[in-house]
Structures are given as structure tokens and as C-alpha cells.
Scaffold this motif. Structure first.
Motif, PDB file in Angstrom:
ATOM      1  N   SER A 161      32.163  58.388  50.204  1.00 28.85           N
ATOM      2  CA  SER A 161      32.874  57.532  51.156  1.00 28.85           C
ATOM      3  C   SER A 161      33.957  56.751  50.400  1.00 28.85           C
ATOM      4  CB  SER A 161      31.872  56.558  51.810  1.00 28.85           C
ATOM      5  OG  SER A 161      32.516  55.709  52.722  1.00 28.85           O
ATOM      6  N   PRO A 162      35.115  57.373  50.137  1.00 27.85           N
ATOM      7  CA  PRO A 162      36.140  56.803  49.258  1.00 27.85           C
ATOM      8  C   PRO A 162      36.680  55.437  49.677  1.00 27.85           C
ATOM      9  CG  PRO A 162      36.575  59.124  49.698  1.00 27.85           C
ATOM     10  CD  PRO A 162      35.483  58.706  50.625  1.00 27.85           C
ATOM     11  N   LYS A 163      36.519  55.063  50.931  1.00 28.32           N
ATOM     12  CA  LYS A 163      37.090  53.791  51.401  1.00 28.32           C
ATOM     13  C   LYS A 163      36.041  52.690  51.578  1.00 28.32           C
ATOM     14  CE  LYS A 163      41.027  55.963  53.706  1.00 28.32           C
ATOM     15  NZ  LYS A 163      41.790  56.113  54.978  1.00 28.32           N
ATOM     16  N   ASN A 164      34.865  52.896  51.027  1.00 36.83           N
ATOM     17  CA  ASN A 164      33.805  51.898  51.167  1.00 36.83           C
ATOM     18  C   ASN A 164      34.173  50.659  50.343  1.00 36.83           C
ATOM     19  OD1 ASN A 164      31.190  50.481  50.394  1.00 36.83           O
ATOM     20  ND2 ASN A 164      30.444  51.955  51.905  1.00 36.83           N
ATOM     21  N   SER A 165      34.492  49.575  51.034  1.00 36.91           N
ATOM     22  CA  SER A 165      35.000  48.367  50.364  1.00 36.91           C
ATOM     23  C   SER A 165      33.955  47.714  49.468  1.00 36.91           C
ATOM     24  CB  SER A 165      35.505  47.361  51.403  1.00 36.91           C
ATOM     25  OG  SER A 165      34.457  47.011  52.309  1.00 36.91           O
ATOM     26  N   GLU A 166      32.702  47.698  49.926  1.00 38.48           N
ATOM     27  CA  GLU A 166      31.651  47.077  49.109  1.00 38.48           C
ATOM     28  C   GLU A 166      31.453  47.841  47.809  1.00 38.48           C
ATOM     29  OE1 GLU A 166      27.067  46.964  49.775  1.00 38.48           O
ATOM     30  OE2 GLU A 166      27.890  45.121  50.670  1.00 38.48           O
ATOM     31  N   ALA A 167      31.429  49.181  47.875  1.00 37.27           N
ATOM     32  CA  ALA A 167      31.266  49.995  46.672  1.00 37.27           C
ATOM     33  C   ALA A 167      32.432  49.791  45.712  1.00 37.27           C
ATOM     34  CB  ALA A 167      31.130  51.470  47.051  1.00 37.27           C
ATOM     35  N   MET A 168      33.630  49.596  46.252  1.00 40.99           N
ATOM     36  CA  MET A 168      34.799  49.334  45.400  1.00 40.99           C
ATOM     37  C   MET A 168      34.622  48.056  44.596  1.00 40.99           C
ATOM     38  SD  MET A 168      37.995  50.258  47.937  1.00 40.99           S
ATOM     39  CE  MET A 168      38.260  51.889  48.604  1.00 40.99           C
ATOM     40  N   GLN A 169      34.194  47.003  45.313  1.00 41.42           N
ATOM     41  CA  GLN A 169      34.014  45.713  44.654  1.00 41.42           C
ATOM     42  C   GLN A 169      32.895  45.769  43.619  1.00 41.42           C
ATOM     43  OE1 GLN A 169      35.950  42.977  44.912  1.00 41.42           O
ATOM     44  NE2 GLN A 169      34.692  42.218  43.217  1.00 41.42           N
ATOM     45  N   VAL A 170      31.797  46.446  43.991  1.00 37.84           N
ATOM     46  CA  VAL A 170      30.654  46.573  43.076  1.00 37.84           C
ATOM     47  C   VAL A 170      31.074  47.323  41.817  1.00 37.84           C
ATOM     48  CG1 VAL A 170      28.415  47.694  42.743  1.00 37.84           C
ATOM     49  CG2 VAL A 170      28.864  46.391  44.830  1.00 37.84           C
ATOM     50  N   LEU A 171      31.826  48.417  41.989  1.00 39.93           N
ATOM     51  CA  LEU A 171      32.232  49.225  40.832  1.00 39.93           C
ATOM     52  C   LEU A 171      33.056  48.406  39.851  1.00 39.93           C
ATOM     53  CD1 LEU A 171      32.540  51.861  39.282  1.00 39.93           C
ATOM     54  CD2 LEU A 171      34.486  52.427  40.755  1.00 39.93           C
ATOM     55  N   LYS A 172      34.035  47.685  40.357  1.00 45.93           N
ATOM     56  CA  LYS A 172      34.902  46.894  39.479  1.00 45.93           C
ATOM     57  C   LYS A 172      34.095  45.870  38.674  1.00 45.93           C
ATOM     58  CE  LYS A 172      38.945  43.833  39.507  1.00 45.93           C
ATOM     59  NZ  LYS A 172      39.441  44.461  38.270  1.00 45.93           N
ATOM     60  N   THR A 173      33.222  45.130  39.376  1.00 49.74           N
ATOM     61  CA  THR A 173      32.416  44.097  38.706  1.00 49.74           C
ATOM     62  C   THR A 173      31.401  44.721  37.751  1.00 49.74           C
ATOM     63  OG1 THR A 173      32.634  42.699  40.668  1.00 49.74           O
ATOM     64  CG2 THR A 173      30.895  42.126  39.094  1.00 49.74           C
ATOM     65  N   ALA A 174      30.691  45.744  38.238  1.00 46.94           N
ATOM     66  CA  ALA A 174      29.624  46.347  37.439  1.00 46.94           C
ATOM     67  C   ALA A 174      30.170  47.011  36.183  1.00 46.94           C
ATOM     68  CB  ALA A 174      28.850  47.379  38.276  1.00 46.94           C
ATOM     69  N   TYR A 175      31.313  47.684  36.291  1.00 45.96           N
ATOM     70  CA  TYR A 175      31.869  48.362  35.108  1.00 45.96           C
ATOM     71  C   TYR A 175      32.266  47.351  34.044  1.00 45.96           C
ATOM     72  CZ  TYR A 175      34.803  51.014  31.981  1.00 45.96           C
ATOM     73  OH  TYR A 175      35.337  51.570  30.850  1.00 45.96           O
ATOM     74  N   ASP A 176      32.942  46.270  34.435  1.00 46.61           N
ATOM     75  CA  ASP A 176      33.341  45.237  33.473  1.00 46.61           C
ATOM     76  C   ASP A 176      32.123  44.655  32.753  1.00 46.61           C
ATOM     77  OD1 ASP A 176      35.979  45.589  34.091  1.00 46.61           O
ATOM     78  OD2 ASP A 176      36.077  43.904  35.518  1.00 46.61           O
ATOM     79  N   LEU A 177      31.078  44.369  33.530  1.00 41.52           N
ATOM     80  CA  LEU A 177      29.868  43.785  32.939  1.00 41.52           C
ATOM     81  C   LEU A 177      29.145  44.791  32.049  1.00 41.52           C
ATOM     82  CD1 LEU A 177      28.514  41.797  36.026  1.00 41.52           C
ATOM     83  CD2 LEU A 177      29.505  40.844  33.930  1.00 41.52           C
ATOM     84  N   ALA A 178      29.093  46.052  32.478  1.00 39.89           N
ATOM     85  CA  ALA A 178      28.417  47.087  31.691  1.00 39.89           C
ATOM     86  C   ALA A 178      29.126  47.289  30.356  1.00 39.89           C
ATOM     87  CB  ALA A 178      28.369  48.405  32.470  1.00 39.89           C
ATOM     88  N   LEU A 179      30.434  47.362  30.382  1.00 37.08           N
ATOM     89  CA  LEU A 179      31.204  47.554  29.156  1.00 37.08           C
ATOM     90  C   LEU A 179      30.993  46.398  28.190  1.00 37.08           C
ATOM     91  CD1 LEU A 179      33.272  49.292  27.674  1.00 37.08           C
ATOM     92  CD2 LEU A 179      35.097  48.017  28.842  1.00 37.08           C
ATOM     93  N   LYS A 180      31.069  45.164  28.702  1.00 35.48           N
ATOM     94  CA  LYS A 180      30.850  43.996  27.844  1.00 35.48           C
ATOM     95  C   LYS A 180      29.437  43.975  27.264  1.00 35.48           C
ATOM     96  CE  LYS A 180      34.197  41.035  30.249  1.00 35.48           C
ATOM     97  NZ  LYS A 180      34.384  39.854  31.135  1.00 35.48           N
ATOM     98  N   ASP A 181      28.472  44.370  28.087  1.00 33.07           N
ATOM     99  CA  ASP A 181      27.069  44.354  27.639  1.00 33.07           C
ATOM    100  C   ASP A 181      26.856  45.354  26.501  1.00 33.07           C
ATOM    101  OD1 ASP A 181      24.340  43.392  27.966  1.00 33.07           O
ATOM    102  OD2 ASP A 181      23.876  45.383  28.767  1.00 33.07           O
TER     103      ASP A 181
END
Length: 378
Positions: free
Chosen positions: A47-67
Motif C-alpha cells: 500500500s504505497p500511499k499508507n501515510s502511517e507506514a510512511m511516518q513509521v518508516l522515517k522515524t524507525a529507520y533513523d532510530l535503528a541506524l543510530k542504535d
């Protein structure tokens, strides 16, 4: 109407819960950043336009990389000999996150250039292999069997990390042969021509077991003839000998029963009416037991010191049974079962060689179980 409203409410609630799971929001809230990235990527692929998944991906990736980068810095500063394996693991996780995002066009709009650490991962693998290699050399220098086993597994890890690292393959082979226990199994000697074929079969069963043994790669069994041909110097010698055996010990038991039965037709009157009376018989029941048994001694001796490493004794018994009967008197005094046994004839017992083989069967099972128990983790 109320039921319909409730149903709609539960469906709506379920969709919210499911949506939170599939977009990775729940994993993000729990601090499982890698899982959160994975779930949000999966959601955006479908579902390419899922707004919640978009927001989650951006936040989760930044946190995962830093961790992961934090864990890498901490590992590099530690004194752990194998710290580079931790570093390698975190670089692999970062690169996996990037691969996941690169496989999702909608995700690349959120994270355009996911970071990948190619040279850093290669360097950490090399350093991890170097650490395991040094550990393996240290174990080899201790010059004992248990340390050689540890060295073998260290060099095995080196090759998994860097297949062409220095002489790790040769070192692993050296460690293997230093760790191996060579066991020569001496044949059983039975000084009786009558039982030679049965003893040979018993020996063949043992030879087959040791020939197929593979539970512990650091234990190798050799038959005596094989060891002589290959000029094997054993570490241990496994000897098998019968302390004693008896074949064909016969016991015959006779049991006599006096039988009678009332109200049996024994004749008839002149006017053809039945005459009832008693009938009697003496039943002799014979039971023959032929017992064969033996006691096998197993001893394992250290070849260099001649010290006894292990000794066990394994008993085995086989009893061949036969029964038959005879009677005197009126057969009508006997039941159907009693009459049936009187029709049986005394059977010829198996030959001594077969009886010998039968009592060795329980011995064989005990023997191989004990050998396995002793050597599986040796």
C-alpha cells in the motif's frame, strides 16, 4: 441494531489494531526498530500511499541506524577479544535495512539514500577472523586433546568468516588430528568350533556399528585388521571377551493333574435314554526350558599408559520354551485347551549355534548403547 453497531465497533477496532501491527507502529513503540522498519516496508510495498507506514518508516529507520552505530562504537571500545563479531553483526543489520528499503520504490521516497557499510563490514569480518585465528593458535599451543578440539572449532569459524584466511584450513586439519581419539576394537575370540559362525555374526554386528559410527567426529574406530593394514597407532584399545557362557542348559518339569467331570453321558438305557456319570483322567503336562546365557566384558585401555579407562560387563540370557502333555483315562474329562496340548509333540530345540546367537542379542544392545554413551561427547 445495537448488535450491528457493536459488530461495526469491533471491526473498526480490529482494523486499527491490525493496521498498527502491519505498519510497524507497535514495534516502534516497543523499541524494536529493525522490526518496525521491516513491517513498514512490507506495508508500503502493498500500500504505497499508507501515510502511517510512511511516518513509521522515517522515524524507525533513523532510530535503528543510530542504535546500531551506537552499538558498533561501544563494541570497538570494549576489551572483548571477539568484539569484531558484534561490530560485524551490526553492520550486517544496517545493510539489511538498506536492502529492504531499496526493494521498495515507495520507501525510497521516504529514505532516498539508505546507508550501507560495505568496506566497514569487510574489515570487521577480517578482524573477527584474525581474532578467532589467534585464539585457535593459542589453543593449539596448549598441546592437549581438549584444547585441540577448541582450536578446531575456532579455525572453522575463521573459514566461515574468511574462507581464504592465511593457513586456517591447514591449521584446522592439524587441530582435528590432534583432537581425534583413535580406538582399535579387538575381535572377540571364542575357542569353540561349534559357536564360531554365531560368534562371527556377533562380531560382524559390532564391526558394522563401529564402521557406521558418526555421532562424534573426534572419535574414529578401527578394526584390528584395518588398523594393522593402515599402520594406525591407537590412542585406546577396546577389548571384548566373554567371561563365561553356557548354551543349552535344559530343565524339564512335569506337572500331574487328576481330572474328573460330572454329568457326562457314559451310556444309554434299553429305551435309549442317556445315562450320566463321572469320567476321570490323569493329565501329565511337561514344560521344557533350555537356557543359554553369557557375560561379556568390555574394557577400554589407554594405549600409552596401559591404564584402564573404562570397564563394563553386559549379561545376556535367552530361554527357549516348549510344552506338551499326555493323559491316561477318559478324554472327556479334559477341557478343549487341555486336549489340544495333548496333541502337541515335543519339539526339537534350536541348534546350539542359534541359541548362542540369541543370548548375544541383548548383550549387543547394551554394548552399543554403552559405547555410544561413553564416546558421543568424548
Amino acid at each position: 441494531m445495537k448488535n450491528i453497531s457493536r459488530l461495526r465497533y469491533f471491526i473498526y477496532l480490529s482494523l486499527i489494531i491490525i493496521g498498527g501491527c502491519t505498519t510497524g507502529k507497535n514495534a516502534l513503540q516497543k523499541g524494536d526498530y529493525d522490526s518496525s522498519v521491516e513491517k513498514s516496508v512490507s506495508r508500503l510495498q502493498n500500500s504505497p500511499k499508507n501515510s502511517e507506514a510512511m511516518q513509521v518508516l522515517k522515524t524507525a529507520y533513523d532510530l535503528a541506524l543510530k542504535d546500531h552505530l551506537r552499538k558498533i562504537d561501544e563494541a570497538k571500545m570494549s576489551n572483548d577479544l571477539f568484539r569484531w563479531e558484534s561490530v560485524m553483526y551490526d553492520y550486517q543489520k544496517i545493510n539489511q535495512l538498506a536492502d529492504n528499503i531499496n526493494s521498495c520504490p515507495a520507501c525510497l521516497a521516504i529514505v532516498p539514500n539508505p546507508t550501507r557499510y560495505i568496506s566497514e563490514l569487510a574489515e570487521s569480518k577480517y578482524n573477527a577472523a584474525a581474532a578467532r585465528y589467534g585464539s585457535g593458535l593459542g589453543y593449539l599451543r596448549e598441546n592437549n586433546r581438549l584444547s585441540a578440539k577448541k582450536a578446531y572449532y575456532e579455525f572453522e569459524k575463521v573459514l566461515n568468516l574468511q574462507p581464504d584466511y592465511k593457513d586456517a584450513k591447514t591449521r584446522m586439519d592439524d587441530a582435528y588430528w590432534a583432537a581425534v581419539t583413535r580406538v582399535v576394537v579387538q575381535p572377540i575370540i571364542v575357542n569353540s568350533g561349534m559357536y564360531k559362525l554365531s560368534a562371527d555374526y556377533f562380531q560382524q554386528q559390532i564391526d558394522q556399528f563401529i564402521g557406521n559410527y558418526s555421532r562424534n567426529k573426534f572419535v574414529l574406530f578401527y578394526g584390528e585388521e584395518q588398523a594393522t593394514k593402515q599402520k594406525i597407532v591407537p590412542d585406546q584399545v577396546l577389548s571384548l571377551n566373554f567371561d563365561d557362557f553356557i548354551v543349552g542348559q535344559t530343565y524339564v518339569k512335569e506337572r500331574v493333574e487328576k481330572l474328573k467331570r460330572d454329568s457326562v453321558v457314559i451310556g444309554e438305557t434299553r429305551d435309549k435314554k442317556p445315562v450320566y456319570g463321572k469320567v476321570k483322567a490323569t493329565l501329565s503336562i511337561f514344560e521344557k526350558n533350555i537356557s543359554s546365557s553369557g557375560l561379556l566384558d568390555m574394557s577400554i585401555t589407554d594405549w600409552k599408559t596401559r591404564k584402564l579407562v573404562r570397564q563394563q560387563k553386559f549379561p545376556g540370557t535367552f530361554i527357549w520354551r516348549d510344552s506338551w502333555a499326555s493323559f491316561n483315562g477318559d478324554d472327556r474329562a479334559l477341557s478343549k485347551e487341555q486336549l489340544a496340548i495333548t496333541r502337541r509333540k515335543e519339539q526339537l530345540p534350536p541348534p546350539p549355534s542359534a541359541l548362542f546367537l540369541e543370548f548375544t542379542k541383548p548383550i549387543y544392545k547394551q554394548l552399543v548403547d554403552d559405547i555410544g554413551y561413553f564416546y558421543n561427547n568424548y
